[in-house]
Design a protein around this motif. Structure first.
Motif, PDB file in Angstrom:
ATOM      1  N   HIS A  35       0.830  -1.204   0.000  1.00 25.56           N
ATOM      2  CA  HIS A  35       0.000   0.000   0.000  1.00 25.56           C
ATOM      3  C   HIS A  35       0.868   1.259   0.000  1.00 25.56           C
ATOM      4  O   HIS A  35       0.367   2.360  -0.201  1.00 25.56           O
ATOM      5  N   ASP A  79      -2.365   2.478  -4.356  1.00 27.81           N
ATOM      6  CA  ASP A  79      -3.678   2.316  -3.726  1.00 27.81           C
ATOM      7  C   ASP A  79      -4.503   1.317  -4.547  1.00 27.81           C
ATOM      8  O   ASP A  79      -4.007   0.737  -5.524  1.00 27.81           O
ATOM      9  N   ARG A 127     -25.098   4.506  -1.146  1.00 25.90           N
ATOM     10  CA  ARG A 127     -25.030   3.188  -0.493  1.00 25.90           C
ATOM     11  C   ARG A 127     -23.916   3.197   0.545  1.00 25.90           C
ATOM     12  O   ARG A 127     -24.070   2.703   1.653  1.00 25.90           O
ATOM     13  N   CYS A 140     -11.742   6.358   4.056  1.00 25.66           N
ATOM     14  CA  CYS A 140     -10.633   6.511   3.100  1.00 25.66           C
ATOM     15  C   CYS A 140     -11.198   7.129   1.819  1.00 25.66           C
ATOM     16  O   CYS A 140     -12.123   6.572   1.224  1.00 25.66           O
ATOM     17  N   ARG A 186     -10.964  15.241  -6.648  1.00 28.41           N
ATOM     18  CA  ARG A 186     -11.179  16.319  -5.678  1.00 28.41           C
ATOM     19  C   ARG A 186     -10.097  17.384  -5.769  1.00 28.41           C
ATOM     20  O   ARG A 186     -10.150  18.396  -5.099  1.00 28.41           O
ATOM     21  N   ILE A 239      -5.195   8.808  -2.164  1.00 27.17           N
ATOM     22  CA  ILE A 239      -6.257   8.672  -1.158  1.00 27.17           C
ATOM     23  C   ILE A 239      -5.827   9.399   0.119  1.00 27.17           C
ATOM     24  O   ILE A 239      -4.633   9.560   0.360  1.00 27.17           O
ATOM     25  N   SER A 297     -14.344   1.636   1.318  1.00 23.07           N
ATOM     26  CA  SER A 297     -15.220   1.263   0.202  1.00 23.07           C
ATOM     27  C   SER A 297     -14.403   0.724  -0.962  1.00 23.07           C
ATOM     28  O   SER A 297     -13.450   1.366  -1.394  1.00 23.07           O
ATOM     29  N   THR A 300     -16.539   1.319  -5.815  1.00 24.66           N
ATOM     30  CA  THR A 300     -16.355   1.902  -7.148  1.00 24.66           C
ATOM     31  C   THR A 300     -15.085   1.376  -7.831  1.00 24.66           C
ATOM     32  O   THR A 300     -14.703   1.878  -8.878  1.00 24.66           O
ATOM     33  N   LEU A 301     -14.448   0.403  -7.224  1.00 27.70           N
ATOM     34  CA  LEU A 301     -13.253  -0.163  -7.855  1.00 27.70           C
ATOM     35  C   LEU A 301     -13.681  -1.261  -8.837  1.00 27.70           C
ATOM     36  O   LEU A 301     -14.545  -2.078  -8.516  1.00 27.70           O
TER      37      LEU A 301
END
Ligand code: COA
Length: 458
Positions: free
Chosen positions: A154, A158, A265, A294, A300, A314, A389, A392-393
């Motif tokens: 890591h 990511d 969700r 995370c 962003r 991240i 989460s 979305t990967l």
């Protein structure tokens, strides 16, 4: 039930690649500093097994030409800081076999064999400059099926970057050309640069950088030593599409501003996990509790990071409350707390986090495992938790040329009390979610019961 490792070698890039020291960003070197375990299962390939191994290895060498930092090693500089030496030392590739059949793993995700299918090593016995950043294990099952275990640093990447690498590897293995190279220059997140600005939050560090302060401990305990040592259990909880919809409706009822986008969700499930954990951990109402989130910052930032940025894009942030508040308030209220925390992550916030870290003489206290000092890092167990989460990967559908995987799941090595991971069920079309949950053994049964019961309650 036995897994036998037959051989292990280092696979290196097929061509000479850039060599030198790659500066890491502050975000690479803080938060989770261990490797992430994940395994993919496949049915028997239509070709000879030796061909499978050969193709996996040759396509890996080709893929590493573009993704050469993964074949490098870390080196400690000072103040707990690290650099990545791009030296083509290689990726560890282990071949193994097992006397188990895929059919024996009827519920893949909970099976105790999973952790033996994913390579790992002992951080305490391996000098940092010898730790591979990527370790792979191909295990052949007695029925002819096989699994591919990943253990990926890591600090190097990511989740999104890891999946970018795997996607490219599968393409090359299927005979397709290597795609455009990943964006390797971590200077966009100011890697190697000095601190730049006076951060806008300098005067209120505690409030704005809660992730860098020790998380709350149980009332009456001055540290988390007791809680850290308690035995834990891991469970995969399945939330059907119907249950997810119920939770989401519950989260969104009585929203004051109906024009707002409703809670997602992730927000609804995270709020529900937090409320449930507070209920079953038997806290005092005034018990302080926090949840670590995370956040992917690619979109962003201003300008947004390149989509193929390879590294850690991240940032961890914390939402805080008291158990009494969490248990008595509505799901929508808890979702708002989570939303407010996520929404503060913008370009300026990220830059100020980076500067905050750059201004620290020693950053090792912000690492979950201090690789240089070999000390434990922050602990988000009772009364706290962390919810990551993977919703979305793009983590499914990896076809190396002999068909897509039949199951994918995270390994459980290093999981601690309070660790939660939300991922889409592998049958994506059915809309269900999996909540991988790690809690103290004495809390697990209550958690499961209350988690499902309270969704059905009005
Ligand atoms: N593919 C499919 N759906 C996507 C998407 C993508 N690339 N990006 C966003 N969406 C969907 C989400 O699923 C969500 O839909 P839902 O309400 O039906 O669940 C909606 O668009 C809004 O998504 P988002 O703005 O990301 O909010 P969120 O509440 O789902 O997630 C975060 C919030 C902070 C968790 C998320 O933005 C994030 O940063 N995730 C990080 C994931 C990550 O990198 N994990 C691995 C760490 S190593």
């Amino acid at each position: 039930m036995k897994v036998t490792k037959n051989s292990s070698c280092m696979v290196k890039p097929a061509e000479r690649t850039w060599s030198g020291r790659l500066s890491l960003s502050e975000l690479d070197q803080t938060g989770m500093t261990t490797h992430v375990p994940i395994v993919y299962f496949y049915t028997q390939p239509s070709v000879n097994w030796n061909n499978v191994i050969q193709k996996l290895k040759t396509s890996l060498t080709t893929t590493l030409v573009n993704f050469y930092p993964l074949a490098g090693r870390l080196v400690s500089i000072s103040g707990g800081r690290l650099e990545l030496i791009c030296n083509g030392a290689g990726v560890q590739f282990t071949e193994a076999n097992t006397d188990v059949r895929l059919a024996d793993l009827d519920n893949f995700s909970d099976h105790p064999i999973i952790d033996q299918l994913i390579p790992s090593f002992d951080y305490r016995r391996t000098p940092i400059e010898e730790m591979p950043l990527l370790l792979l294990q191909v295990t052949r099952f007695v029925c002819g099926g096989w699994s591919l275990g990943f253990f990926i640093s890591h600090i190097a990447v990511d989740g999104q970057s890891s999946l970018h690498f795997i996607t490219e590897w599968t393409k090359v293995c299927r005979g397709e050309p290597l795609g455009p190279p990943p964006y390797l220059d971590r200077k966009v997140l100011r890697a190697g640069a000095p601190a730049m600005m006076t951060t806008r939050f300098n005067n209120n560090v505690e409030q704005h950088y809660a992730q860098f302060s020790p998380p709350p401990t149980l009332i009456g305990q001055s540290n988390n030593e007791n809680e850290r040592r308690k035995e834990t259990a891991i469970t995969m909880l399945k939330l059907t599409d119907t249950l997810v919809t119920k939770l989401r409706n519950k989260a969104n009822e009585n929203r004051k501003n109906k024009a707002d986008r409703g809670f997602t969700r992730y927000e609804a499930v995270t709020a529900h996990i937090w409320q449930t954990a507070c209920k079953i951990r038997n806290h005092e109402p005034e018990q302080k509790t926090s949840v670590g989130l995370c956040i992917d910052l690619r979109h962003r930032m201003n300008p947004p990071l390149p989509e193929n940025y390879f590294g850690n894009a991240i940032v961890d942030v914390i939402t805080k409350g008291t158990s009494g508040e969490l248990v008595s308030e509505t799901l929508g209220y808890v979702c708002s707390k989570i939303r407010d925390t996520i929404e503060k992550v913008d370009d300026q916030f990220v830059n100020s986090v980076i500067d905050f870290l750059k201004n620290q003489e020693d950053i090792s206290k912000f690492q979950d495992l201090q690789l240089v000092n070999d000390c434990e890092g922050a602990f988000y167990g009772n009364p706290n938790l962390g919810v990551i989460s993977w919703l979305t990967l793009s983590m499914y559908g990896f076809d190396f040329g002999w068909g897509k995987e039949i199951f994918t799941g995270p390994g459980t090595i290093d999981a601690e009390d309070g660790d939660f991971l939300i991922l889409p069920s592998r049958r994506e079309e059915d809309g269900s979610l999996i909540v991988a949950s790690c809690l103290q053994v004495k809390h697990m049964e209550d958690f499961k019961r209350v988690f499902f019961q309270s969704i059905e309650e009005d």
